[in-house]
Design a protein around this motif. Structure first.
Motif, mmCIF file in Angstrom:
data_model
loop_
_atom_site.group_PDB
_atom_site.id
_atom_site.type_symbol
_atom_site.label_atom_id
_atom_site.label_comp_id
_atom_site.label_asym_id
_atom_site.label_seq_id
_atom_site.Cartn_x
_atom_site.Cartn_y
_atom_site.Cartn_z
ATOM 1 N N GLU A 25 69.075 39.280 -25.976
ATOM 2 C CA GLU A 25 68.450 40.135 -26.988
ATOM 3 C C GLU A 25 68.659 39.627 -28.404
ATOM 4 O O GLU A 25 68.002 40.108 -29.342
ATOM 5 C CB GLU A 25 68.997 41.560 -26.861
ATOM 6 N N CYS A 26 69.558 38.677 -28.570
ATOM 7 C CA CYS A 26 69.756 38.109 -29.901
ATOM 8 C C CYS A 26 68.549 37.293 -30.350
ATOM 9 O O CYS A 26 68.384 37.006 -31.537
ATOM 10 C CB CYS A 26 71.018 37.247 -29.922
ATOM 11 N N LYS A 27 67.687 36.913 -29.388
ATOM 12 C CA LYS A 27 66.500 36.161 -29.772
ATOM 13 C C LYS A 27 65.555 37.026 -30.599
ATOM 14 O O LYS A 27 64.782 36.505 -31.404
ATOM 15 C CB LYS A 27 65.801 35.648 -28.515
ATOM 16 N N THR A 28 65.605 38.332 -30.358
ATOM 17 C CA THR A 28 64.708 39.221 -31.101
ATOM 18 C C THR A 28 65.439 40.059 -32.151
ATOM 19 O O THR A 28 64.798 40.682 -33.009
ATOM 20 C CB THR A 28 63.983 40.174 -30.128
ATOM 21 N N ASP B 103 76.018 40.615 -22.276
ATOM 22 C CA ASP B 103 75.515 41.126 -20.995
ATOM 23 C C ASP B 103 74.009 40.952 -20.972
ATOM 24 O O ASP B 103 73.262 41.821 -21.427
ATOM 25 C CB ASP B 103 75.904 42.590 -20.816
ATOM 26 N N LEU B 104 73.547 39.811 -20.425
ATOM 27 C CA LEU B 104 72.132 39.466 -20.497
ATOM 28 C C LEU B 104 71.260 40.335 -19.593
ATOM 29 O O LEU B 104 70.039 40.349 -19.744
ATOM 30 C CB LEU B 104 71.938 38.000 -20.122
ATOM 31 N N ARG B 105 71.842 41.036 -18.632
ATOM 32 C CA ARG B 105 71.048 41.805 -17.675
ATOM 33 C C ARG B 105 70.967 43.299 -18.017
ATOM 34 O O ARG B 105 70.292 44.049 -17.336
ATOM 35 C CB ARG B 105 71.619 41.625 -16.266
ATOM 36 N N THR B 106 71.673 43.714 -19.062
ATOM 37 C CA THR B 106 71.634 45.120 -19.459
ATOM 38 C C THR B 106 71.037 45.223 -20.855
ATOM 39 O O THR B 106 71.543 44.604 -21.797
ATOM 40 C CB THR B 106 73.042 45.725 -19.454
ATOM 41 N N PRO B 107 69.951 45.966 -21.036
ATOM 42 C CA PRO B 107 69.334 46.078 -22.369
ATOM 43 C C PRO B 107 70.202 46.899 -23.315
ATOM 44 O O PRO B 107 70.977 47.768 -22.909
ATOM 45 C CB PRO B 107 68.014 46.777 -22.075
ATOM 46 N N GLY B 108 70.065 46.593 -24.612
ATOM 47 C CA GLY B 108 70.775 47.339 -25.645
ATOM 48 C C GLY B 108 72.241 47.007 -25.751
ATOM 49 O O GLY B 108 73.037 47.814 -26.243
ATOM 50 N N THR B 109 72.640 45.802 -25.321
ATOM 51 C CA THR B 109 74.062 45.436 -25.364
ATOM 52 C C THR B 109 74.363 44.359 -26.404
ATOM 53 O O THR B 109 75.486 43.849 -26.459
ATOM 54 C CB THR B 109 74.530 44.953 -23.976
ATOM 55 N N TRP B 110 73.381 43.988 -27.225
ATOM 56 C CA TRP B 110 73.636 42.970 -28.241
ATOM 57 C C TRP B 110 74.515 43.555 -29.352
ATOM 58 O O TRP B 110 74.523 44.753 -29.618
ATOM 59 C CB TRP B 110 72.326 42.424 -28.818
ATOM 60 N N GLU B 111 75.292 42.691 -30.003
ATOM 61 C CA GLU B 111 76.239 43.129 -31.025
ATOM 62 C C GLU B 111 76.167 42.243 -32.254
ATOM 63 O O GLU B 111 75.934 41.036 -32.145
ATOM 64 C CB GLU B 111 77.678 43.081 -30.485
#
Length: 407
Positions: free
Chosen positions: A328-331, A347-355
């Motif tokens: 998600e860091c790509k977006t 955690d690449l397989r769970t959405p909303g986990t970017w920090e």
């Protein structure tokens, strides 16, 4: 025979357990198996052919066990894909038999399959009494005609004396038989269809005959396969578009839906895109239900479909739904960068986990947004020593702001 026990073990790469009196063959003896009796050689090569295993092996490679097995019987080796276990030996034309994983037991072929029209055009019947050799087909006289069989050409036939002697040409010119009936001299005769054509007899002239090669030629081909497989195998249907006796060799194998493919006078090579269709068990449903895309990498083989993740997700599942990864860091990287922070998705397989992670020495981070970075300035060794020098403790009263430490 004792030497060949050793050879079988050599080809299957298994520990050698030979007869206690078996002699270890020399290099020349090990290669001499091709000159051995056919039955014994077939046993050896069967063991050789079944030894092929491992991922993406070129099963028809020169010197490979299956290639040796095919070559020893004068057959071709064909490997249709990179999958293991689908390579086969194939008889030389006109024979069409194949056998997966080993040499074909018999390449017998009825030449009348391809030459019956020569005989039928003369109102005669094709016969091949030696299926293992070529050319051996002959034309025989049909009906009540007599004569010497023609070797690879129409026979010289004569009608019985009487009506067919006079009128027989009316039948024979249409490739039909003539029957003078009970009284050979009453100018009453019948024309009949020459086998394998069928139809009612007609008195006084030619009749109408049909030749459905799907029930004559194609059906007879079942006898020429070691496994009794018809020319049109399972998953294919035979169609004869023109059943007039003159239209021969036009029957075709058509792949059953949803597969596609057709070939005239031979088994077809069927292609089936397993991603087509929306039935509960179809590949497309498996993928679409998971929010993924279905891709069939080899339509000529079954079980080659893959579910692929929709970008920006990545991942693929062979024959099943994929486990998709998305960084998600790509977006969302710009959100962190604007606050002078870095983005991490652990955690690449769970959405909303970017920090967003604060730069050192702060260790503060925030999920799905910019962090409020905190830094305890008393952790700085130089600051801490200044307080310790006057025997006092260091305290940072506002970790979110700079220069707020005190002794």
């Amino acid at each position: 025979k004792l030497q060949f026990l050793y050879l079988i073990d050599r080809y299957t790469n298994t520990p050698t357990h030979t007869h206690p009196h078996a002699r270890t063959p020399s290099g020349a003896q090990r290669t001499a198996f091709v000159a051995t009796p056919r039955a014994m050689r077939h046993t050896v090569l069967l063991a050789a052919a079944t030894a092929v295993h491992g991922a993406n092996v070129a099963e028809c490679r020169e010197g490979g066990p299956l290639k040796n097995a095919c070559d020893a019987f004068g057959q071709d080796c064909e490997d249709p894909s990179t999958k293991d276990g689908d390579a086969f030996c194939k008889c030389k034309p006109p024979a069409e038999q194949t056998q997966v994983g080993r040499a074909v037991d018999s390449c017998d072929w009825d030449e009348c399959i391809t030459h019956s029209d020569t005989c039928a055009a003369a109102g005669q019947v094709c016969r091949d009494d030696n299926l293992g050799s070529a050319p051996t087909w002959v034309c025989d006289c049909a009906g009540k005609q007599t004569g010497t069989p023609g070797q690879q050409e129409p026979a010289t036939c004569v009608d019985p004396p009487g009506d067919c002697t006079v009128h027989g040409h009316k039948c024979h010119d249409m490739g039909q038989t003539c029957d003078p009936l009970d009284d050979p001299h009453d100018d009453v005769f019948e024309c009949g269809c020459t086998p394998p054509s069928t139809g009612a007899v007609m008195q006084g002239g030619p009749t109408t005959c049909t030749l459905d090669e799907c029930t004559t030629v194609c059906a007879s081909c079942q006898q020429h396969d070691a496994n009794s497989e018809p020319i049109c195998p399972a998953g294919q249907t035979c169609e004869d578009p023109d059943t007039t006796p003159a239209a021969v060799h036009d029957w075709k194998c058509v792949c059953d839906a949803p597969a596609t493919g057709m070939k005239i006078a031979h088994a077809a090579e069927c292609s089936r895109n397993e991603c087509e269709g929306m039935c509960a068990t179809c590949a497309n449903s498996v993928c679409t239900d998971a929010g993924q895309t279905c891709v069939d990498e080899d339509p000529k083989s079954l079980g080659t479909w893959t579910c692929t993740c929709i970008p920006p997700q990545t991942g693929a599942g062979a024959g099943k739904a994929a486990e998709c990864d998305e960084d998600e860091c790509k977006t969302n990287d710009a959100v962190c960068m604007a606050a002078g922070q870095s983005c991490i998705d652990s955690d690449l397989r769970t959405p909303g986990t970017w920090e967003c992670v604060c730069p050192p020495p702060s260790t503060t981070r925030a999920v799905a947004g910019a962090a409020e970075c905190e830094t305890n300035e008393c952790d700085n060794e130089e600051v801490r020593r200044r307080c310790q020098a006057v025997e006092q403790e260091c305290k940072d009263v506002d970790a979110k702001e700079p220069d707020t430490w005190e002794c």
